[in-house]
Design an enzyme around this catalytic site. Structure first.
Site, PDB file in Angstrom:
ATOM      1  N   GLU A  40      10.017   1.330  10.336  1.00 53.10           N
ATOM      2  CA  GLU A  40      11.011   2.371  10.007  1.00 53.10           C
ATOM      3  C   GLU A  40      10.292   3.701  10.205  1.00 53.10           C
ATOM      4  O   GLU A  40       9.492   4.117   9.358  1.00 53.10           O
ATOM      5  CB  GLU A  40      11.481   2.216   8.554  1.00 53.10           C
ATOM      6  CG  GLU A  40      12.200   0.907   8.267  1.00 53.10           C
ATOM      7  CD  GLU A  40      13.598   0.857   8.874  1.00 53.10           C
ATOM      8  OE1 GLU A  40      14.103   1.894   9.341  1.00 53.10           O
ATOM      9  OE2 GLU A  40      14.174  -0.247   8.905  1.00 53.10           O
TER      10      GLU A  40
ATOM     11  N   LYS B 239       0.855  -1.188   0.000  1.00 60.12           N
ATOM     12  CA  LYS B 239       0.000   0.000   0.000  1.00 60.12           C
ATOM     13  C   LYS B 239       0.893   1.241   0.000  1.00 60.12           C
ATOM     14  O   LYS B 239       1.446   1.619   1.025  1.00 60.12           O
ATOM     15  CB  LYS B 239      -0.908   0.020   1.242  1.00 60.12           C
ATOM     16  CG  LYS B 239      -2.034   1.016   1.090  1.00 60.12           C
ATOM     17  CD  LYS B 239      -2.540   1.597   2.379  1.00 60.12           C
ATOM     18  CE  LYS B 239      -1.685   2.667   2.930  1.00 60.12           C
ATOM     19  NZ  LYS B 239      -1.501   3.873   2.089  1.00 60.12           N
TER      20      LYS B 239
ATOM     21  N   CYS C  87      13.602  10.992   6.568  1.00 60.76           N
ATOM     22  CA  CYS C  87      13.694  10.583   7.975  1.00 60.76           C
ATOM     23  C   CYS C  87      15.109  10.768   8.490  1.00 60.76           C
ATOM     24  O   CYS C  87      15.327  10.967   9.669  1.00 60.76           O
ATOM     25  CB  CYS C  87      13.273   9.126   8.113  1.00 60.76           C
ATOM     26  SG  CYS C  87      14.184   8.052   7.004  1.00 60.76           S
TER      27      CYS C  87
ATOM     28  N   GLU D 297      10.185  16.230  14.703  1.00 58.65           N
ATOM     29  CA  GLU D 297      10.762  15.989  13.380  1.00 58.65           C
ATOM     30  C   GLU D 297      10.257  17.119  12.474  1.00 58.65           C
ATOM     31  O   GLU D 297       9.042  17.330  12.359  1.00 58.65           O
ATOM     32  CB  GLU D 297      10.273  14.630  12.859  1.00 58.65           C
ATOM     33  CG  GLU D 297      10.822  14.296  11.506  1.00 58.65           C
ATOM     34  CD  GLU D 297      10.363  12.914  11.021  1.00 58.65           C
ATOM     35  OE1 GLU D 297       9.210  12.525  11.284  1.00 58.65           O
ATOM     36  OE2 GLU D 297      11.163  12.242  10.359  1.00 58.65           O
TER      37      GLU D 297
HETATM   38  P1  NAD Z   1       2.612   8.632   7.433  1.00 53.18           P
HETATM   39  O1  NAD Z   1       2.872   7.920   8.706  1.00 53.18           O
HETATM   40  O2  NAD Z   1       1.597   9.703   7.443  1.00 53.18           O
HETATM   41  O3  NAD Z   1       2.164   7.619   6.300  1.00 53.18           O
HETATM   42  C1  NAD Z   1       2.972   6.519   5.913  1.00 53.18           C
HETATM   43  C2  NAD Z   1       2.089   5.507   5.212  1.00 53.18           C
HETATM   44  O4  NAD Z   1       1.132   5.009   6.147  1.00 53.18           O
HETATM   45  C3  NAD Z   1       1.286   6.045   4.041  1.00 53.18           C
HETATM   46  O5  NAD Z   1       1.166   5.021   3.072  1.00 53.18           O
HETATM   47  C4  NAD Z   1      -0.072   6.320   4.670  1.00 53.18           C
HETATM   48  O6  NAD Z   1      -1.124   6.279   3.744  1.00 53.18           O
HETATM   49  C5  NAD Z   1      -0.172   5.156   5.632  1.00 53.18           C
HETATM   50  N1  NAD Z   1      -1.060   5.359   6.772  1.00 53.18           N
HETATM   51  C6  NAD Z   1      -1.329   6.499   7.437  1.00 53.18           C
HETATM   52  N2  NAD Z   1      -2.196   6.247   8.454  1.00 53.18           N
HETATM   53  C7  NAD Z   1      -2.442   4.914   8.420  1.00 53.18           C
HETATM   54  C8  NAD Z   1      -3.229   4.028   9.213  1.00 53.18           C
HETATM   55  N3  NAD Z   1      -3.928   4.465  10.259  1.00 53.18           N
HETATM   56  N4  NAD Z   1      -3.259   2.714   8.893  1.00 53.18           N
HETATM   57  C9  NAD Z   1      -2.543   2.243   7.854  1.00 53.18           C
HETATM   58  N5  NAD Z   1      -1.777   3.031   7.063  1.00 53.18           N
HETATM   59  C10 NAD Z   1      -1.715   4.342   7.350  1.00 53.18           C
HETATM   60  O7  NAD Z   1       4.034   9.164   6.932  1.00 53.18           O
HETATM   61  P2  NAD Z   1       4.355   9.994   5.614  1.00 53.18           P
HETATM   62  O8  NAD Z   1       3.906  11.400   5.845  1.00 53.18           O
HETATM   63  O9  NAD Z   1       3.903   9.283   4.391  1.00 53.18           O
HETATM   64  O10 NAD Z   1       5.955   9.924   5.625  1.00 53.18           O
HETATM   65  C11 NAD Z   1       6.716  10.731   6.415  1.00 53.18           C
HETATM   66  C12 NAD Z   1       7.173  10.011   7.663  1.00 53.18           C
HETATM   67  O11 NAD Z   1       7.836   8.798   7.299  1.00 53.18           O
HETATM   68  C13 NAD Z   1       8.201  10.791   8.462  1.00 53.18           C
HETATM   69  O12 NAD Z   1       7.920  10.689   9.836  1.00 53.18           O
HETATM   70  C14 NAD Z   1       9.517  10.094   8.125  1.00 53.18           C
HETATM   71  O13 NAD Z   1      10.513  10.225   9.100  1.00 53.18           O
HETATM   72  C15 NAD Z   1       9.077   8.679   7.979  1.00 53.18           C
HETATM   73  N6  NAD Z   1      10.035   7.919   7.188  1.00 53.18           N
HETATM   74  C16 NAD Z   1      10.830   7.023   7.828  1.00 53.18           C
HETATM   75  C17 NAD Z   1      11.792   6.318   7.110  1.00 53.18           C
HETATM   76  C18 NAD Z   1      12.697   5.333   7.793  1.00 53.18           C
HETATM   77  O14 NAD Z   1      13.271   4.502   7.102  1.00 53.18           O
HETATM   78  N7  NAD Z   1      12.842   5.363   9.110  1.00 53.18           N
HETATM   79  C19 NAD Z   1      11.923   6.519   5.732  1.00 53.18           C
HETATM   80  C20 NAD Z   1      11.081   7.440   5.105  1.00 53.18           C
HETATM   81  C21 NAD Z   1      10.131   8.136   5.848  1.00 53.18           C
END
Ligand code: NAD
Length: 518
Positions: A290, A214, A324, A421
């Site tokens: 992650e 997804k 991140c 962050e």
């Molecule tokens: P997000 O948590 O809003 O969303 C991530 C994914 O989860 C998306 O596909 C979103 O649609 C889905 N999602 C959101 N709520 C959900 C739920 N309740 N149930 C299931 N799926 C759900 O994050 P984002 O805004 O897409 O990405 C940014 C974040 O990701 C930042 O905090 C960043 O640090 C983190 N990130 C971490 C890494 C790592 O490797 N540690 C890498 C890239 C990004």
């Protein structure tokens, strides 16, 4: 050398580009597309991919927009809860045959996917820039980085091994084997649309697992184009299924609750990760998380300042600060803080800002207007608590979601940019006097993904590596990501590792058998 790497690495640039500052965007800002871009967007699938077929979802559509213009690029299918269930059914049905497919065959399919990605590199780079906004040179780097997971795990697939040995008491033989965990649910974020997908899909397939993917609703097009590439590379029906949806919670929860699912791998924010861990706990589901970061970037008085400024440009402004691993808290020795701030500001002021599709641009838009609002609020919060603005601090009026790269000094410890962050282009500099103070400042966060340290003193460098509570460290560098290295965090930055020798083990379970001596 590309414009972005020239600026970010500090090399000479052509005079025409150096003097530009904000790039006049011309017809680009009005959304005019080249013929190549129009043809590419037409080639991107707009349906869900379930059991080897492109199928419609609810009939509702998700508009995917270009953050450089605010205009719609393409509309794609929105999956329902039933579509999610169908995708899991397909992954479950394909589990046994994929697990029984010889590792060499799985490896060769992944290797073919790597080769196809090199052939189609321009399509993927262009598409990522269009849907996410990053400069085209950075999108190209992501194709390289993302592709490496396909090559690395094609090589690891045939090295899944076990152990065989006598019990210490001589009573029998112990056999330890590794089995694929089974059907996996992979949830990816919007900021690295290709690499976050390949970093999960490649090890899962190498291990013999089937998956439902997804992608994030803001940047789903790259995953849709990528799954077509996987099919072309020979991935059998049902092994990889993709659902795109705006109803993430509603569609994901039943998949996570389904007892047939064996593994959840999530990359995204800590807040969502925490909620997903709680859901996964109901079935004691294996999880890899992650999550977010709040990276310290520490510059000691003995650092090579040129190297530190180069590192800061990469660690802060790559992906417009939306990583991140982005440097979040600049912790600089008081004796050099003014000089560091001045040199960094000079480099920031030379960045060419505009639509990332223009090769002369170094710094693109943020992902959407909500991200711009958030960054604006964070800057105002820091200023209201006494910070001084060296450059930036403003949003750009007109089309697209642009915010100027910003440098702040005299940032107070209670500012939101220190505690949270940032996920955007704000440098906030604070100072320290002693090594102990730097360590205390670095560790004063619930996050622990990565830390950056700049020093020419080897002993001090080693002390910092040992003292800073993170899963990864950059010593005199602002970029550490590598498919052959274990990526991941400690504390609330996550659980598990992706990439490296460790990455495939997230998708394997260990089985021990005792064969008694006769
Ligand atoms: P997000 O948590 O809003 O969303 C991530 C994914 O989860 C998306 O596909 C979103 O649609 C889905 N999602 C959101 N709520 C959900 C739920 N309740 N149930 C299931 N799926 C759900 O994050 P984002 O805004 O897409 O990405 C940014 C974040 O990701 C930042 O905090 C960043 O640090 C983190 N990130 C971490 C890494 C790592 O490797 N540690 C890498 C890239 C990004």
């Amino acid at each position: 050398m590309s414009a972005v790497s020239a600026v970010i690495h500090g090399a000479e640039r052509s005079p025409a580009v150096r003097s530009t500052g904000v790039r006049s965007t011309g017809p680009r800002s009005k959304g005019a597309r080249s013929t190549g871009e129009v043809a590419l967007l037409a080639r991107v699938p707009d349906q869900l991919y379930i059991n080897g077929q492109w199928v419609n979802g609810t009939g509702e559509l998700i508009p995917v927009t270009d953050p450089a213009t605010g205009l719609i690029l393409k509309q794609i299918q929105n999956a329902s809860v039933d579509d999610g269930a169908r995708a899991l059914d397909a992954a479950v049905a394909a589990t046994d045959s994929w697990a029984a497919t010889p590792a060499r065959v799985r490896a060769e399919i992944l290797r073919r996917a790597f080769d196809l990605l090199q052939e189609r590199r321009d399509d993927f780079a262009t598409l990522m820039t269009l849907e996410m906004g990053k400069p085209i040179a950075e999108a190209n780097s992501e194709v390289t980085y993302g592709g490496e997971f396909l090559r690395w795990f094609s090589e690891e697939a045939v090295r899944i091994s076990g152990r065989y040995g006598a019990t210490p008491e001589g009573t029998g033989t112990m056999v330890v084997t590794q089995r694929p965990v089974g059907p996996c649910f992979l949830i990816t974020p919007w900021n690295f649309p290709l690499a976050m997908a390949t970093r999960k899909i490649a090890p899962a397939l190498a291990a013999g697992c089937t998956v439902v993917v997804k992608p994030a609703e803001l940047t789903p097009l790259t995953t849709l184009l990528f799954v077509q590439l996987l099919a072309d590379a020979g991935v059998p029906a049902g092994v990889v299924n993709v659902i795109t949806t705006t109803r993430s919670q509603a569609v994901s929860a039943p998949i996570i609750a389904d007892p047939r699912l064996r593994k959840l791998s999530f990359t995204g924010s800590t807040a969502v990760g925490r909620a997903l861990i709680a859901q996964a706990a109901q079935n004691v589901l294996r999880t890899s998380m992650e999550l977010g970061g709040n990276a310290p970037f520490i510059v000691f008085a003995d650092a090579d300042l040129g190297q530190a400024v180069n590192g800061a440009m990469l660690a802060k402004f790559r992906n417009t600060g939306q990583a991140c691993t982005a440097a979040n808290r600049f912790i600089v020795h008081a004796s050099i803080a003014e000089e560091f701030g001045r040199r960094l500001t000079e480099r920031v002021d030379a960045l060419v800002i505009g639509p990332g599709i223009d090769p002369a641009v170094d710094f693109g838009p943020l992902v959407n207007d909500a991200a711009v609002d958030n960054i604006d609020t964070l800057v105002q919060d820091a200023l209201s608590r006494g910070a001084t603005l060296l450059t930036g601090g403003t949003r750009r009026e007109g089309p697209g979601s642009f915010f100027a790269p910003t440098v702040l000094v005299n940032v107070s410890a209670d500012s939101r940019i220190v505690r949270e962050e940032i996920f955007g282009p704000i440098v906030g500099i604070r100072t320290f006097e002693t090594d102990e103070e730097a360590i205390e400042m670095a560790n004063g966060t619930e996050y622990g993904l990565i830390g950056y340290v700049f020093t020419t003193d080897i002993a001090r460098g080693h002390r910092m590596i040992d003292s800073i509570e993170t899963g990864m460290m950059g010593l005199n560098t602002g970029l550490v990501s590598n498919a052959a290295a274990p990526f991941g965090g400690v504390k609330q930055s996550g659980l598990g590792r992706e990439g490296g020798l460790e990455g495939i083990h997230e998708y394997l379970s260990t089985k021990y058998t005792l064969i008694p001596a006769i």
